[in-house]
Design a protein around this motif. Structure first.
Motif, PDB file in Angstrom:
ATOM      1  N   LEU A  54      39.628  44.102  23.368  1.00  0.00           N
ATOM      2  CA  LEU A  54      39.551  42.723  24.061  1.00  0.00           C
ATOM      3  C   LEU A  54      38.298  42.470  24.566  1.00  0.00           C
ATOM      4  CD1 LEU A  54      42.982  43.426  26.125  1.00  0.00           C
ATOM      5  CD2 LEU A  54      42.660  42.190  23.792  1.00  0.00           C
ATOM      6  N   THR A  55      37.601  41.523  24.104  1.00  0.00           N
ATOM      7  CA  THR A  55      36.272  40.814  24.686  1.00  0.00           C
ATOM      8  C   THR A  55      36.720  40.030  25.919  1.00  0.00           C
ATOM      9  OG1 THR A  55      35.599  41.266  22.547  1.00  0.00           O
ATOM     10  CG2 THR A  55      34.103  39.805  24.135  1.00  0.00           C
ATOM     11  N   LEU A  56      36.139  40.551  26.926  1.00  0.00           N
ATOM     12  CA  LEU A  56      36.082  39.661  28.516  1.00  0.00           C
ATOM     13  C   LEU A  56      34.799  39.088  28.662  1.00  0.00           C
ATOM     14  CD1 LEU A  56      38.427  42.327  30.240  1.00  0.00           C
ATOM     15  CD2 LEU A  56      38.923  40.399  28.590  1.00  0.00           C
ATOM     16  N   ASN A  57      34.747  38.493  29.741  1.00  0.00           N
ATOM     17  CA  ASN A  57      33.594  37.910  30.233  1.00  0.00           C
ATOM     18  C   ASN A  57      32.499  38.786  30.792  1.00  0.00           C
ATOM     19  OD1 ASN A  57      34.899  38.423  32.458  1.00  0.00           O
ATOM     20  ND2 ASN A  57      34.573  36.676  33.348  1.00  0.00           N
ATOM     21  N   GLN A  58      32.900  40.069  31.124  1.00  0.00           N
ATOM     22  CA  GLN A  58      32.294  41.253  31.625  1.00  0.00           C
ATOM     23  C   GLN A  58      32.177  42.257  30.965  1.00  0.00           C
ATOM     24  OE1 GLN A  58      29.933  40.778  34.223  1.00  0.00           O
ATOM     25  NE2 GLN A  58      30.451  38.581  34.489  1.00  0.00           N
ATOM     26  N   GLY A  59      32.465  42.430  29.801  1.00  0.00           N
ATOM     27  CA  GLY A  59      32.504  43.539  28.846  1.00  0.00           C
ATOM     28  C   GLY A  59      33.821  43.549  27.905  1.00  0.00           C
ATOM     29  N   GLU A  60      34.217  44.720  27.371  1.00  0.00           N
ATOM     30  CA  GLU A  60      35.333  44.971  26.640  1.00  0.00           C
ATOM     31  C   GLU A  60      36.196  46.090  26.980  1.00  0.00           C
ATOM     32  OE1 GLU A  60      33.321  43.592  22.275  1.00  0.00           O
ATOM     33  OE2 GLU A  60      32.889  45.632  22.925  1.00  0.00           O
ATOM     34  N   GLU A  61      37.458  45.855  26.811  1.00  0.00           N
ATOM     35  CA  GLU A  61      38.444  46.773  27.043  1.00  0.00           C
ATOM     36  C   GLU A  61      38.987  47.091  25.641  1.00  0.00           C
ATOM     37  OE1 GLU A  61      40.963  45.494  30.050  1.00  0.00           O
ATOM     38  OE2 GLU A  61      39.477  45.750  31.583  1.00  0.00           O
ATOM     39  N   TYR A  62      39.393  48.335  25.637  1.00  0.00           N
ATOM     40  CA  TYR A  62      40.207  48.804  24.279  1.00  0.00           C
ATOM     41  C   TYR A  62      41.410  49.740  24.443  1.00  0.00           C
ATOM     42  CZ  TYR A  62      37.566  53.336  25.002  1.00  0.00           C
ATOM     43  OH  TYR A  62      37.096  54.672  25.177  1.00  0.00           O
ATOM     44  N   ILE A  63      42.126  49.811  23.700  1.00  0.00           N
ATOM     45  CA  ILE A  63      43.240  50.767  23.723  1.00  0.00           C
ATOM     46  C   ILE A  63      43.399  51.350  22.226  1.00  0.00           C
ATOM     47  CG2 ILE A  63      45.809  51.067  23.946  1.00  0.00           C
ATOM     48  CD1 ILE A  63      45.899  48.296  25.710  1.00  0.00           C
TER      49      ILE A  63
ATOM     50  N   ILE B 219      46.917  58.693  23.447  1.00  0.00           N
ATOM     51  CA  ILE B 219      46.613  57.479  24.045  1.00  0.00           C
ATOM     52  C   ILE B 219      45.134  57.171  24.845  1.00  0.00           C
ATOM     53  CG2 ILE B 219      47.682  55.384  25.540  1.00  0.00           C
ATOM     54  CD1 ILE B 219      50.316  56.766  24.905  1.00  0.00           C
ATOM     55  N   GLU B 220      44.477  56.293  24.668  1.00  0.00           N
ATOM     56  CA  GLU B 220      43.224  56.174  25.446  1.00  0.00           C
ATOM     57  C   GLU B 220      42.981  54.526  25.619  1.00  0.00           C
ATOM     58  OE1 GLU B 220      38.385  56.700  24.271  1.00  0.00           O
ATOM     59  OE2 GLU B 220      39.972  57.259  22.829  1.00  0.00           O
ATOM     60  N   TYR B 221      42.733  54.553  26.917  1.00  0.00           N
ATOM     61  CA  TYR B 221      42.499  53.087  27.576  1.00  0.00           C
ATOM     62  C   TYR B 221      41.111  52.991  28.299  1.00  0.00           C
ATOM     63  CZ  TYR B 221      42.936  48.939  30.400  1.00  0.00           C
ATOM     64  OH  TYR B 221      42.871  47.802  31.140  1.00  0.00           O
ATOM     65  N   ALA B 222      40.040  52.394  28.116  1.00  0.00           N
ATOM     66  CA  ALA B 222      39.052  52.292  28.915  1.00  0.00           C
ATOM     67  C   ALA B 222      38.218  51.115  28.446  1.00  0.00           C
ATOM     68  CB  ALA B 222      38.042  53.545  28.289  1.00  0.00           C
ATOM     69  N   GLY B 223      37.065  51.013  28.981  1.00  0.00           N
ATOM     70  CA  GLY B 223      36.272  49.725  28.710  1.00  0.00           C
ATOM     71  C   GLY B 223      34.985  49.874  28.606  1.00  0.00           C
ATOM     72  N   THR B 224      34.180  49.188  28.543  1.00  0.00           N
ATOM     73  CA  THR B 224      32.772  49.114  28.360  1.00  0.00           C
ATOM     74  C   THR B 224      32.272  47.687  28.943  1.00  0.00           C
ATOM     75  OG1 THR B 224      32.495  47.804  26.003  1.00  0.00           O
ATOM     76  CG2 THR B 224      32.766  50.338  26.357  1.00  0.00           C
TER      77      THR B 224
ATOM     78  N   THR C  73      58.741  61.509   8.777  1.00  0.00           N
ATOM     79  CA  THR C  73      57.977  61.330   9.866  1.00  0.00           C
ATOM     80  C   THR C  73      56.774  60.501   9.625  1.00  0.00           C
ATOM     81  OG1 THR C  73      59.071  63.146  11.083  1.00  0.00           O
ATOM     82  CG2 THR C  73      57.074  62.105  12.097  1.00  0.00           C
ATOM     83  N   LEU C  74      56.545  59.296  10.193  1.00  0.00           N
ATOM     84  CA  LEU C  74      55.503  58.398  10.181  1.00  0.00           C
ATOM     85  C   LEU C  74      54.410  58.884  10.991  1.00  0.00           C
ATOM     86  CD1 LEU C  74      57.482  54.976  10.080  1.00  0.00           C
ATOM     87  CD2 LEU C  74      56.995  56.432   8.275  1.00  0.00           C
ATOM     88  N   VAL C  75      53.147  58.905  10.559  1.00  0.00           N
ATOM     89  CA  VAL C  75      51.824  59.038  11.180  1.00  0.00           C
ATOM     90  C   VAL C  75      51.247  57.675  11.402  1.00  0.00           C
ATOM     91  CG1 VAL C  75      49.584  60.434  11.304  1.00  0.00           C
ATOM     92  CG2 VAL C  75      51.689  61.456  10.202  1.00  0.00           C
ATOM     93  N   VAL C  76      51.153  57.461  12.693  1.00  0.00           N
ATOM     94  CA  VAL C  76      50.632  56.167  13.184  1.00  0.00           C
ATOM     95  C   VAL C  76      49.328  55.985  13.818  1.00  0.00           C
ATOM     96  CG1 VAL C  76      52.892  54.928  12.763  1.00  0.00           C
ATOM     97  CG2 VAL C  76      51.963  55.708  15.175  1.00  0.00           C
ATOM     98  N   ARG C  77      48.530  55.231  13.685  1.00  0.00           N
ATOM     99  CA  ARG C  77      47.158  55.227  14.350  1.00  0.00           C
ATOM    100  C   ARG C  77      46.617  53.638  14.224  1.00  0.00           C
ATOM    101  NH1 ARG C  77      45.777  59.885  11.249  1.00  0.00           N
ATOM    102  NH2 ARG C  77      44.267  58.332  10.003  1.00  0.00           N
ATOM    103  N   GLY C  78      46.216  53.333  15.359  1.00  0.00           N
ATOM    104  CA  GLY C  78      45.415  52.054  15.488  1.00  0.00           C
ATOM    105  C   GLY C  78      44.754  51.770  17.052  1.00  0.00           C
TER     106      GLY C  78
END
Length: 227
Positions: free
Chosen positions: A163-172, A199-204, A154-159
């Motif tokens: 994404l840098t946008l004009n009003q902040g950043e979003e990340y996954i 799984i984490e999806y949010a922004g700054t 079994t493979l353990v994966v992470r990453g």
């Protein structure tokens, strides 16, 4: 209350409220950083062959990720939906009669008037109703690296992806475990096949901050507020 006690209480309140402020998320988290495959010592050819085990590739393989440091694409196909409703109704009533009090067969009197029988009634009613309906959806792709290979393969994966946008950043951010047989021919795997998935999806930035409740408002709606 003297000034020293007031100063101590104010200081304690400030430190308590400052603890409610969440620290901003930053990129390049070491936990999600790509891992480099272990360095294999180059074997010197004995017979003059140019073959080296450090740079060898399996020409009969299918290109799927199998080793530490390989990359794999996770296809985000998350969709959740939940619905819940509850209704409670309670109705209770009591009634009891008190007979006229007597002593030796004679009715009691108060202020020259007989004390008559009395009747008491009590009733209680409660009715409550609540409902909740929630649905979420997340679609997209993120390429992660293999951080470890367990003894069973079994493979353990992470990453993570920023994404840098004009009003902040979003990340996954994605982490989990994948079975090699769940990896498709194009070296991708759906997120629903991830075990122990995170799984984490949010922004700054300004847009994300505008949707965040201030620390003082969070204090008044927290369990610490007595009202």
């Amino acid at each position: 209350m003297n000034n020293m006690a007031k100063w101590i209480m104010c200081t304690a309140a400030v430190f308590t409220l400052s603890g409610c402020v969440n620290k901003p998320v930053k990129p390049d988290n070491p936990y999600y950083a790509p891992v480099h495959p272990p360095v294999t010592q180059t074997v010197r050819p004995v017979t003059g062959s140019i073959y080296s085990i450090a740079t060898s590739r399996n020409i009969y393989g299918d290109g799927r990720a199998t080793r530490v440091g390989d990359i794999i694409t996770v296809v985000l196909t998350e969709r959740t939906q939940s619905s819940k409703s509850a209704k409670t109704s309670i109705d209770k009533s009591n009634e009891f009669n008190l007979p006229q009090p007597t002593i030796l067969g004679h009715g009691l009197r108060a202020f020259g008037k007989p004390i008559s029988a009395s009747m008491a009634e009590a009733s209680t009613e409660f009715e409550g109703e609540g409902s909740s309906d929630m649905s979420n959806s997340l679609n997209g792709n993120i390429t992660v690296t293999v951080h470890d290979v367990m003894p069973n393969g079994t493979l353990v994966v992470r990453g993570e992806k920023w994404l840098t946008l004009n009003q902040g950043e979003e990340y996954i951010r994605v982490s989990g475990m994948v079975r090699p047989q769940d990896i498709s021919q194009d070296n991708s795997v759906p997120s629903t096949k991830l075990a122990d998935a995170r799984i984490e999806y949010a922004g700054t930035g300004a847009v994300s901050d505008s949707n965040t409740t201030g620390w003082l408002a969070r204090f008044f709606i927290s369990p610490f507020w007595p009202l």
